[in-house]
Design an enzyme around this catalytic site. Sequence first.
Site, short mmCIF file in Angstrom:
data_model
loop_
_atom_site.label_atom_id
_atom_site.label_comp_id
_atom_site.label_asym_id
_atom_site.label_seq_id
_atom_site.Cartn_x
_atom_site.Cartn_y
_atom_site.Cartn_z
N ARG A 118 36.54 -44.63 -22.41
CA ARG A 118 35.35 -44.06 -23.44
C ARG A 118 35.50 -42.48 -22.89
O ARG A 118 34.98 -41.37 -23.57
CB ARG A 118 33.92 -44.52 -23.54
CG ARG A 118 33.92 -45.65 -24.61
CD ARG A 118 32.73 -46.27 -24.96
NE ARG A 118 31.89 -46.75 -23.80
CZ ARG A 118 32.22 -47.58 -23.12
NH1 ARG A 118 32.77 -49.10 -23.45
NH2 ARG A 118 30.93 -47.66 -22.32
N GLU A 169 28.73 -54.17 -9.32
CA GLU A 169 27.50 -55.49 -9.31
C GLU A 169 28.46 -57.09 -8.73
O GLU A 169 28.42 -57.43 -7.33
CB GLU A 169 26.73 -55.98 -10.58
CG GLU A 169 25.38 -56.64 -9.62
CD GLU A 169 24.73 -56.35 -11.05
OE1 GLU A 169 25.05 -55.62 -13.17
OE2 GLU A 169 23.35 -56.98 -11.08
P1 AMP Z 1 28.47 -46.41 -13.34
O1 AMP Z 1 29.56 -46.48 -12.70
O2 AMP Z 1 27.75 -47.64 -13.10
O3 AMP Z 1 27.54 -44.88 -13.79
O4 AMP Z 1 28.94 -46.84 -15.19
C1 AMP Z 1 29.62 -46.27 -15.73
C2 AMP Z 1 30.67 -46.42 -16.41
O5 AMP Z 1 30.66 -48.24 -16.96
C3 AMP Z 1 30.75 -45.86 -17.79
O6 AMP Z 1 31.87 -45.49 -17.96
C4 AMP Z 1 30.09 -46.85 -18.85
O7 AMP Z 1 30.96 -47.05 -20.07
C5 AMP Z 1 29.99 -47.87 -18.64
N1 AMP Z 1 28.20 -48.51 -18.88
C6 AMP Z 1 27.52 -48.60 -17.48
N2 AMP Z 1 26.38 -49.25 -18.33
C7 AMP Z 1 26.67 -49.40 -19.79
C8 AMP Z 1 25.67 -49.61 -20.37
N3 AMP Z 1 24.57 -50.15 -19.99
N4 AMP Z 1 26.56 -49.12 -21.65
C9 AMP Z 1 27.37 -49.07 -21.76
N5 AMP Z 1 28.40 -49.03 -21.17
C10 AMP Z 1 28.12 -48.73 -19.82
#
Ligand code: AMP
Length: 174
Positions: free
Chosen positions: A62, A99
């Site tokens: 995305r 996770e």
């Molecule tokens: P993070 O690395 O934990 O900051 O997760 C970010 C990545 O995971 C991004 O590329 C988001 O598109 C996806 N992502 C994480 N949590 C969500 C969520 N609740 N809804 C949609 N996409 C998420």
Amino acid sequence: MSTLEARLKSVIRDVPNFPKDGIVFKDITPVLARPDLLQEITDHYAARYAGKVDAVVGMESRGFIFGAPIALKLGAAFVPARKPGKLPYERISEEYALEYGTARLDMHIDAILPGQRVLIVDDLIATGGTAVATAKLVERLGGTVVAMAFVIELGFLPGRDAVAPHAVDSIVLY
Ligand code: AMP
């Protein structure tokens, strides 16, 4: 007229328990169905970073959708940070913790030139792990991360602290 944040919130769809139990997935596909909103997101970030960046890095998948139009409007290079097995040329990699287990992002070795100023773009910041890995790829190639820009920030998670000292820019806060 309501704010861009309010108008985006009115179309972003919550999908509970996707991709697994307990996660509320923020579905941005209804935003993509609204060219006026995609245009406004693009214009918002292009205005904020005009003259300040040489390249925009978007994370698969995305981050490509939001990053490429911002790069185009800025007159900057667009650089994809890709999932394993996708980039054909010589690449560097960063692993990061999820996770459960790990994930990896790759970048071509010539994607960023030393000294280039880089804006990192993704749809959403949650824990910040994806953004930190991307920043490491940029810095290993000699680039400087100017900021990280997201459409959505999950403020109840520690993403902002995790990416420090890099600055987080977002439009929609939950
Ligand atoms: P993070 O690395 O934990 O900051 O997760 C970010 C990545 O995971 C991004 O590329 C988001 O598109 C996806 N992502 C994480 N949590 C969500 C969520 N609740 N809804 C949609 N996409 C998420």
